[in-house]
Design an enzyme around this catalytic site. Structure first.
Site, mmCIF file in Angstrom:
data_model
loop_
_atom_site.group_PDB
_atom_site.id
_atom_site.type_symbol
_atom_site.label_atom_id
_atom_site.label_comp_id
_atom_site.label_asym_id
_atom_site.label_seq_id
_atom_site.Cartn_x
_atom_site.Cartn_y
_atom_site.Cartn_z
ATOM 1 N N CYS A 44 0.400 28.528 10.584
ATOM 2 C CA CYS A 44 0.440 29.807 11.302
ATOM 3 C C CYS A 44 -0.973 30.311 11.574
ATOM 4 O O CYS A 44 -1.919 29.963 10.869
ATOM 5 C CB CYS A 44 1.140 30.860 10.461
ATOM 6 S SG CYS A 44 2.770 30.388 9.929
ATOM 7 N N ARG B 132 -3.615 25.221 16.244
ATOM 8 C CA ARG B 132 -3.253 25.080 14.834
ATOM 9 C C ARG B 132 -1.858 24.471 14.672
ATOM 10 O O ARG B 132 -1.488 24.062 13.578
ATOM 11 C CB ARG B 132 -3.294 26.453 14.145
ATOM 12 C CG ARG B 132 -4.692 26.998 14.028
ATOM 13 C CD ARG B 132 -4.698 28.438 13.638
ATOM 14 N NE ARG B 132 -4.289 28.662 12.264
ATOM 15 C CZ ARG B 132 -5.097 28.585 11.212
ATOM 16 N NH1 ARG B 132 -6.362 28.276 11.390
ATOM 17 N NH2 ARG B 132 -4.657 28.830 9.998
ATOM 18 N N TRP C 77 4.252 28.551 12.385
ATOM 19 C CA TRP C 77 4.532 27.134 12.113
ATOM 20 C C TRP C 77 5.588 27.159 11.020
ATOM 21 O O TRP C 77 5.276 27.437 9.867
ATOM 22 C CB TRP C 77 3.233 26.475 11.635
ATOM 23 C CG TRP C 77 3.198 24.987 11.648
ATOM 24 C CD1 TRP C 77 3.061 24.176 12.734
ATOM 25 C CD2 TRP C 77 3.232 24.118 10.505
ATOM 26 N NE1 TRP C 77 3.015 22.864 12.339
ATOM 27 C CE2 TRP C 77 3.127 22.795 10.983
ATOM 28 C CE3 TRP C 77 3.356 24.314 9.136
ATOM 29 C CZ2 TRP C 77 3.116 21.693 10.157
ATOM 30 C CZ3 TRP C 77 3.363 23.197 8.299
ATOM 31 C CH2 TRP C 77 3.243 21.904 8.813
ATOM 32 N N ASN D 117 0.260 34.285 7.166
ATOM 33 C CA ASN D 117 0.061 32.832 7.176
ATOM 34 C C ASN D 117 0.035 32.385 5.729
ATOM 35 O O ASN D 117 -0.697 32.965 4.929
ATOM 36 C CB ASN D 117 -1.274 32.521 7.875
ATOM 37 C CG ASN D 117 -1.745 31.094 7.644
ATOM 38 O OD1 ASN D 117 -0.932 30.201 7.425
ATOM 39 N ND2 ASN D 117 -3.051 30.887 7.685
ATOM 40 N N GLY D 118 0.850 31.373 5.394
ATOM 41 C CA GLY D 118 0.876 30.894 4.011
ATOM 42 C C GLY D 118 2.297 30.860 3.500
ATOM 43 O O GLY D 118 3.249 30.838 4.290
ATOM 44 N N GLU E 164 -9.011 4.704 10.113
ATOM 45 C CA GLU E 164 -9.140 5.891 10.963
ATOM 46 C C GLU E 164 -8.593 5.614 12.371
ATOM 47 O O GLU E 164 -7.950 6.475 12.973
ATOM 48 C CB GLU E 164 -10.611 6.340 10.995
ATOM 49 C CG GLU E 164 -10.932 7.492 11.922
ATOM 50 C CD GLU E 164 -10.141 8.779 11.641
ATOM 51 O OE1 GLU E 164 -9.480 8.873 10.612
ATOM 52 O OE2 GLU E 164 -10.184 9.676 12.504
ATOM 53 N N LYS F 232 -5.599 7.782 14.130
ATOM 54 C CA LYS F 232 -5.708 8.424 15.456
ATOM 55 C C LYS F 232 -4.533 8.008 16.329
ATOM 56 O O LYS F 232 -3.968 8.820 17.048
ATOM 57 C CB LYS F 232 -7.018 8.040 16.177
ATOM 58 C CG LYS F 232 -8.288 8.657 15.646
ATOM 59 C CD LYS F 232 -8.463 10.117 15.955
ATOM 60 C CE LYS F 232 -7.909 11.009 14.901
ATOM 61 N NZ LYS F 232 -8.643 11.293 13.706
ATOM 62 N N GLU G 128 -1.231 9.736 15.067
ATOM 63 C CA GLU G 128 -1.233 11.185 15.277
ATOM 64 C C GLU G 128 -0.913 11.573 16.711
ATOM 65 O O GLU G 128 -0.130 12.470 16.952
ATOM 66 C CB GLU G 128 -2.640 11.740 14.997
ATOM 67 C CG GLU G 128 -2.955 12.027 13.574
ATOM 68 C CD GLU G 128 -4.310 12.689 13.454
ATOM 69 O OE1 GLU G 128 -4.363 13.803 12.954
ATOM 70 O OE2 GLU G 128 -5.323 12.095 13.872
ATOM 71 N N HIS H 107 -1.899 -11.206 2.280
ATOM 72 C CA HIS H 107 -1.176 -10.918 1.034
ATOM 73 C C HIS H 107 0.125 -10.163 1.292
ATOM 74 O O HIS H 107 0.684 -9.564 0.376
ATOM 75 C CB HIS H 107 -2.080 -10.139 0.085
ATOM 76 C CG HIS H 107 -3.299 -10.910 -0.314
ATOM 77 N ND1 HIS H 107 -3.243 -12.022 -1.120
ATOM 78 C CD2 HIS H 107 -4.604 -10.766 0.040
ATOM 79 C CE1 HIS H 107 -4.457 -12.515 -1.274
ATOM 80 N NE2 HIS H 107 -5.304 -11.767 -0.562
ATOM 81 N N LYS I 96 -3.824 21.791 12.656
ATOM 82 C CA LYS I 96 -5.250 21.498 12.536
ATOM 83 C C LYS I 96 -5.753 21.769 11.131
ATOM 84 O O LYS I 96 -6.604 21.055 10.617
ATOM 85 C CB LYS I 96 -6.021 22.365 13.553
ATOM 86 C CG LYS I 96 -7.521 22.135 13.554
ATOM 87 C CD LYS I 96 -7.872 20.787 14.127
ATOM 88 C CE LYS I 96 -9.355 20.499 14.155
ATOM 89 N NZ LYS I 96 -9.615 19.052 14.314
HETATM 90 C C1 AGP Z 1 -7.277 14.248 11.423
HETATM 91 O O1 AGP Z 1 -7.168 13.856 12.735
HETATM 92 C C2 AGP Z 1 -6.212 15.152 10.948
HETATM 93 N N1 AGP Z 1 -6.194 16.334 11.706
HETATM 94 C C3 AGP Z 1 -6.147 15.326 9.436
HETATM 95 O O2 AGP Z 1 -5.978 14.080 8.848
HETATM 96 C C4 AGP Z 1 -7.335 16.045 8.764
HETATM 97 O O3 AGP Z 1 -8.442 15.200 8.757
HETATM 98 C C5 AGP Z 1 -6.932 16.441 7.337
HETATM 99 O O4 AGP Z 1 -5.845 17.322 7.388
HETATM 100 C C6 AGP Z 1 -8.064 17.069 6.568
HETATM 101 O O5 AGP Z 1 -8.509 18.246 7.159
HETATM 102 P P1 AGP Z 1 -9.908 18.872 6.806
HETATM 103 O O6 AGP Z 1 -10.949 17.907 7.208
HETATM 104 O O7 AGP Z 1 -9.967 20.151 7.594
HETATM 105 O O8 AGP Z 1 -9.919 19.125 5.334
#
Ligand code: AGP
Length: 595
Positions: A2, A28, A75, A101-102, A466, A470, A473, A489, A590
């Site tokens: 949120c 977000r 959210w 938020n939370g 990584e 990507k 996601e 393996h 985010k």
């Molecule tokens: C990365 O593309 C993601 N958005 C996610 O894995 C992110 O890196 C992770 O939630 C950690 O967030 P932070 O770096 O703000 O702690």
């Protein structure tokens, strides 16, 4: 997660500004939106499930009277995304409005008690207990600020809360615990918000409230008080992020804009060298172990830390997922340096781990968002200089984190050769960006794939992880990153005709062995995309596709460079698919402020 905004303006309508501000928090991740203002002892409320544009079209969110108010993007956690569960939530008399938020962990018990006292609930949310509690305490004679202070004694969990009341015109009260909240001071306008993009256009003088502090916005200024009602003289920080930095600036998406900003993000982060040197000077000789802690992309950046610090500085180094930290970090002591990597500086899992580590060890946070919780709770801080990152998928902040880690490791080891190699990284990245049409063409070919594999050895292994993250996601295609030697393996059983396998082949000691892994998958029919140095091109002729990178990029600095084609590949595959928005992937946020 949120997002919340609150504002108090002088002689201006709050709703259009609240709408503009809350739209800047779309990144977000959200499913509903709502705004409340107050005028003439009446709360105006408009809210619904859906994207801001749709809800605005339906309800005309700008068209509300009142010079102060609160806004929210939700959210969903407790209850489906629908109109009733959307914030703001009101008390029964419709005199108080609240955004949150939370998570209020004990909301079920509080709700039961309040129901027993005659309060009626409309939504399934945990948040709705707050306006009812405020109502209950205000009916005992407290003002909104003191009622909120009392609510904090009752609720458990994480929260950033903002509230208004018709009996207190021109006032927004707010507080936080374990959820982000900043205060913005503009010209005759005052704000609270979950993050900078919401208010950059209006205010750049920022106050960072600590846990449990109560913020009161008035038409004449801002007051911050502690739990005992004492006014606190808070430091005001002027931030140099501009509103344009949080705009798309002619690009179709934030993600591609941010991929293109990676050269600058690295250059700017390299300016932190002096600060990093100071930290290294203070710590050197005083630590015999390093532990990195992070989540997601930041965890992948941390893995590079191990590959650098152990061989270069000879200090044993581990990397832990923040969410697993409390189960595995049992042997921390004062000689351990725990390094926390985070873009947002607000990730709940990482923050929790930081609090634990602070009890026994030295802590260093490498963080992008200025003034975020981690920057205030860690003993040492390196600020990455990527500027605001809006796309949910981390790109420029990842390479900035890597840059900070290379600086730290290089200075710790006194390795000038490594440090000087960093200077040319922005040029290598720009060469790749000029070749982005090649990746665009490859994406056309690969967009129908159901599974992808990414292979890398040594320094290239975290890049493989990584790259796969990507892809998952933003394209919703299944992708797995593997240490190239690990494939045989088990996962080799999955390799079949036509499965795309991206093999990372930077020049160096690992090249020969990774080439054998390339052959293993090719022999089983995989469509290999080889990414390696121009000078090694002849070796890659068995690959179905090849993407070439500057010969000077050896395997040690490859993590900073080889990730770029993988980011581009994910981006172009994502935008070739109907209904996929790479900036706002489904189910993701985010900044993840819940554990
Ligand atoms: C990365 O593309 C993601 N958005 C996610 O894995 C992110 O890196 C992770 O939630 C950690 O967030 P932070 O770096 O703000 O702690």
């Amino acid at each position: 997660m949120c997002g919340i905004v609150g504002c108090v303006l002088k002689e201006k309508k709050a709703a259009p500004i609240l709408l503009d501000s809350i739209s800047k928090l779309e990144y977000r991740g959200y499913d509903s939106v709502g705004i409340a203002t107050a005028v003439d002892r009446k709360i105006n409320l408009k809210k619904d499930a859906g994207k801001i544009k749709e809800v605005d079209k339906k309800l005309d969110l700008k068209d509300m009277e009142g010079s102060f108010g609160i806004a929210h993007v939700r959210w969903a956690t407790h209850g489906d995304p629908n109109k009733t569960n959307s914030h703001p939530h009101l008390n029964m008399d419709r005199t108080i409005a609240v955004v949150h938020n939370g998570i209020i962990e004990n909301s079920a018990e509080i709700k039961e008690e309040l129901i027993g006292e005659g309060y009626k609930f409309k939504s399934e949310t945990d948040t709705e207990v707050i306006p009812h509690l405020l109502d209950k305490y205000m009916k005992t004679g407290l003002d909104l600020e003191n009622a909120l202070r009392k609510v904090l004694d009752v609720i458990h969990g994480s929260y950033a809360i903002a509230a208004i009341c018709v009996d207190e015109p021109g006032r927004v009260v707010a507080t936080r615990k374990d959820s982000p909240l900043i205060v913005g001071i503009g010209h005759d306008e005052y704000f609270v918000a979950s993050d900078y993009p919401a208010i950059l256009k209006y205010a750049r003088d920022i106050i960072f409230p600590e846990q449990g502090e109560i913020v009161v916005l008035n038409p004449d200024g801002v007051t911050v008080k502690d739990e005992y009602d004492n006014v606190i003289n808070k430091e005001v920080t002027t931030i140099n992020w501009s509103p344009e930095m949080a705009e798309k600036g002619g690009y179709d998406h934030f993600m591609i804009k941010e991929i293109n900003e990676q050269d600058t993000a690295i250059q700017n982060t390299l300016t932190q060298r002096e600060n990093v040197q100071q930290i290294v000077d203070e710590l050197k000789g005083d630590i015999n172990r390093v532990v990195f802690v992070a989540c997601g992309t930041s965890y992948h950046a941390s893995l590079i830390g191990k590959y650098l610090i152990e061989p270069l500085a000879g200090i044993p180094t581990e990397v832990l997922l923040a969410s697993e930290f409390k189960y595995s970090a049992r042997t921390l002591d004062e000689k351990t340096l725990v390094i926390f990597i985070s873009q947002s500086g607000e990730t709940a899992d990482t923050l929790k781990a930081l609090d634990i580590a602070n009890e026994t060890s030295k802590t260093l946070a490498i963080v992008n968002v200025v003034g975020s919780s981690m920057t205030r709770r860690a003993q040492y801080v390196i600020q990455t200089q990527a500027g605001p990152e809006i796309g949910v998928a981390a790109t420029k902040t990842y390479v900035s984190q890597l840059t900070a880690i290379y600086l730290f490791a290089g200075l710790l080891a006194g390795d000038e050769e490594l440090l000087s190699k960093l200077e040319k990284v922005p040029d290598y990245i720009n060469e790749i960006l000029k070749d982005c049409d090649v990746i665009k063409q490859l994406s056309v070919k690969y967009r129908y794939a159901k599974d992808f594999f990414y292979l890398g050895r040594g320094y290239a292994y975290p890049t493989a992880l990584e790259g796969a993250l990507k892809l998952k996601e933003i394209t919703y295609i299944h992708g797995e990153g593997y240490a190239a030697g690990e494939l045989k393996h088990g996962p080799l059983a999955l390799i079949d005709k036509g499965i795309p396998v991206v093999v990372l082949l930077p020049p160096g000691d690992n090249l020969e062995k990774t080439m054998s892994n390339l052959e293993e998958v090719r022999a089983r029919g995989a469509d290999v995309l080889a990414i390696g140095a121009r000078k090694d091109k002849e070796q890659f002729t068995h690959a179905k596709d090849i993407f070439l990178i500057n010969d000077e990029v050896d395997e040690i600095i490859a993590p900073l460079v080889y990730i770029v084609p993988l980011q581009l590949l994910s981006y172009y595959v994502a935008i070739s698919k109907e209904g996929v928005d790479p900036d706002k992937p489904k189910n993701l946020a985010k900044c993840v402020t819940v554990e």
